[in-house]
Design a protein around this motif. Structure first.
Motif, PDB file in Angstrom:
ATOM      1  N   GLY A   1     106.470  22.544 -36.521  1.00 14.14           N
ATOM      2  CA  GLY A   1     107.475  23.589 -36.464  1.00 14.14           C
ATOM      3  C   GLY A   1     107.721  24.100 -35.064  1.00 14.14           C
ATOM      4  O   GLY A   1     106.999  23.777 -34.113  1.00 14.14           O
ATOM      5  N   VAL A   2     108.763  24.917 -34.955  1.00 18.02           N
ATOM      6  CA  VAL A   2     109.119  25.616 -33.720  1.00 18.02           C
ATOM      7  C   VAL A   2     109.454  27.045 -34.088  1.00 18.02           C
ATOM      8  O   VAL A   2     109.840  27.336 -35.228  1.00 18.02           O
ATOM      9  CB  VAL A   2     110.322  24.961 -32.998  1.00 18.02           C
ATOM     10  CG1 VAL A   2     109.991  23.564 -32.526  1.00 18.02           C
ATOM     11  CG2 VAL A   2     111.552  24.955 -33.887  1.00 18.02           C
ATOM     12  N   GLY A   3     109.315  27.939 -33.129  1.00 15.61           N
ATOM     13  CA  GLY A   3     109.660  29.320 -33.396  1.00 15.61           C
ATOM     14  C   GLY A   3     109.449  30.185 -32.178  1.00 15.61           C
ATOM     15  O   GLY A   3     109.263  29.684 -31.065  1.00 15.61           O
ATOM     16  N   ALA A   4     109.461  31.495 -32.413  1.00 18.29           N
ATOM     17  CA  ALA A   4     109.260  32.444 -31.325  1.00 18.29           C
ATOM     18  C   ALA A   4     108.618  33.711 -31.878  1.00 18.29           C
ATOM     19  O   ALA A   4     108.908  34.139 -32.998  1.00 18.29           O
ATOM     20  CB  ALA A   4     110.574  32.779 -30.645  1.00 18.29           C
ATOM     21  N   ILE A   5     107.743  34.288 -31.064  1.00 16.45           N
ATOM     22  CA  ILE A   5     107.163  35.602 -31.320  1.00 16.45           C
ATOM     23  C   ILE A   5     107.924  36.550 -30.409  1.00 16.45           C
ATOM     24  O   ILE A   5     108.177  36.225 -29.239  1.00 16.45           O
ATOM     25  CB  ILE A   5     105.658  35.618 -30.981  1.00 16.45           C
ATOM     26  CG1 ILE A   5     104.937  34.510 -31.744  1.00 16.45           C
ATOM     27  CG2 ILE A   5     105.056  36.973 -31.278  1.00 16.45           C
ATOM     28  CD1 ILE A   5     103.533  34.241 -31.242  1.00 16.45           C
ATOM     29  N   PHE A   6     108.300  37.720 -30.905  1.00 14.67           N
ATOM     30  CA  PHE A   6     109.080  38.618 -30.065  1.00 14.67           C
ATOM     31  C   PHE A   6     108.816  40.076 -30.427  1.00 14.67           C
ATOM     32  O   PHE A   6     108.167  40.374 -31.423  1.00 14.67           O
ATOM     33  CB  PHE A   6     110.577  38.291 -30.163  1.00 14.67           C
ATOM     34  CG  PHE A   6     111.117  38.281 -31.562  1.00 14.67           C
ATOM     35  CD1 PHE A   6     111.723  39.406 -32.095  1.00 14.67           C
ATOM     36  CD2 PHE A   6     111.020  37.139 -32.349  1.00 14.67           C
ATOM     37  CE1 PHE A   6     112.225  39.399 -33.381  1.00 14.67           C
ATOM     38  CE2 PHE A   6     111.528  37.125 -33.644  1.00 14.67           C
ATOM     39  CZ  PHE A   6     112.126  38.260 -34.164  1.00 14.67           C
ATOM     40  N   GLY A   7     109.334  40.939 -29.581  1.00 10.90           N
ATOM     41  CA  GLY A   7     109.153  42.370 -29.753  1.00 10.90           C
ATOM     42  C   GLY A   7     108.234  42.925 -28.691  1.00 10.90           C
ATOM     43  O   GLY A   7     107.468  42.196 -28.058  1.00 10.90           O
ATOM     44  N   GLU A   8     108.319  44.240 -28.475  1.00  7.84           N
ATOM     45  CA  GLU A   8     107.499  44.881 -27.451  1.00  7.84           C
ATOM     46  C   GLU A   8     106.011  44.679 -27.687  1.00  7.84           C
ATOM     47  O   GLU A   8     105.234  44.480 -26.767  1.00  7.84           O
ATOM     48  CB  GLU A   8     107.821  46.376 -27.408  1.00  7.84           C
ATOM     49  CG  GLU A   8     108.273  46.825 -26.042  1.00  7.84           C
ATOM     50  CD  GLU A   8     108.720  48.259 -26.062  1.00  7.84           C
ATOM     51  OE1 GLU A   8     107.846  49.123 -25.882  1.00  7.84           O
ATOM     52  OE2 GLU A   8     109.917  48.480 -26.263  1.00  7.84           O
TER      53      GLU A   8
END
Length: 188
Positions: A145-152
């Motif tokens: 898979g591929v993805g992203a973690i985000f947020g402050e």
């Protein structure tokens, strides 16, 4: 140990207790847990809804160009449904665990990643339609898979996974099933 109790049964019960205590101890020191929801589609007109618990023990190694490797643990419960006219068991439940190896950006508001994992699954029904069976309730589940973690605080995550389930020819026929899934996750 009771005289009538076979050695293997005693060994397995003591082993299960040791593993449970070890996991409980590790979970108590875990850095972070996440709740994951996913939806997907597969061949044979299957739709899939999945709920997962993710454990991130904050293991990191091999810093390479601003990225590093990490290892996660995931537990899943999923529900499959098909509307094929010749279905025998149109509703299937799936239960399983998967260790996931991830290569993720080390810093920033958005941290992209690639991931892969191989786990095990138990499914409620192996025969799906009159002419399609997975042959056994025990399945291996590999995914990329591929993805992203985000947020402050890095509390949010979104990604895409390709997952293949099959019994590795433990029992024939072994056609397997392929799911394409989108998922969202909230990290506590």
């Amino acid at each position: 140990m009771q005289k009538n109790q076979p050695f293997w049964r005693s060994f397995l019960s003591h082993g299960a207790i040791a593993v449970s205590l070890g996991l409980a101890s590790a979970a108590a020191h875990a850095d972070r847990f996440g709740l994951q929801i996913a939806g997907g589609v597969a061949n044979h007109d299957f739709k899939k809804a999945d709920v997962g618990i993710v454990w991130d023990p904050n293991l990191t190694w091999w810093e390479i160009g601003g990225f590093h490797f990490t290892l996660l643990g995931e537990g899943h419960v999923a529900y499959w449904h098909t509307k094929e006219s010749n279905s025998v068991n149109p509703n299937v439940w799936e239960f399983g665990v998967t260790p996931v190896l991830r290569f993720v950006k080390s810093s920033g508001y958005i941290r992209p990643f690639v991931e892969a994992g191989i786990g095990v699954r138990l499914i409620s029904h192996a025969r799906i339609t009159e002419d399609y069976t997975l042959s056994s309730g025990f399945q291996f589940a590999d995914m990329v898979g591929v993805g992203a973690i985000f947020g402050e605080k890095q509390n949010y995550q979104a990604g895409f996974r390709f997952q293949h389930l099959s019994n590795a020819s433990i029992k024939e026929p072994n056609p397997g099933i392929n799911f394409s899934q989108l998922y969202l996750q909230y990290n506590f």
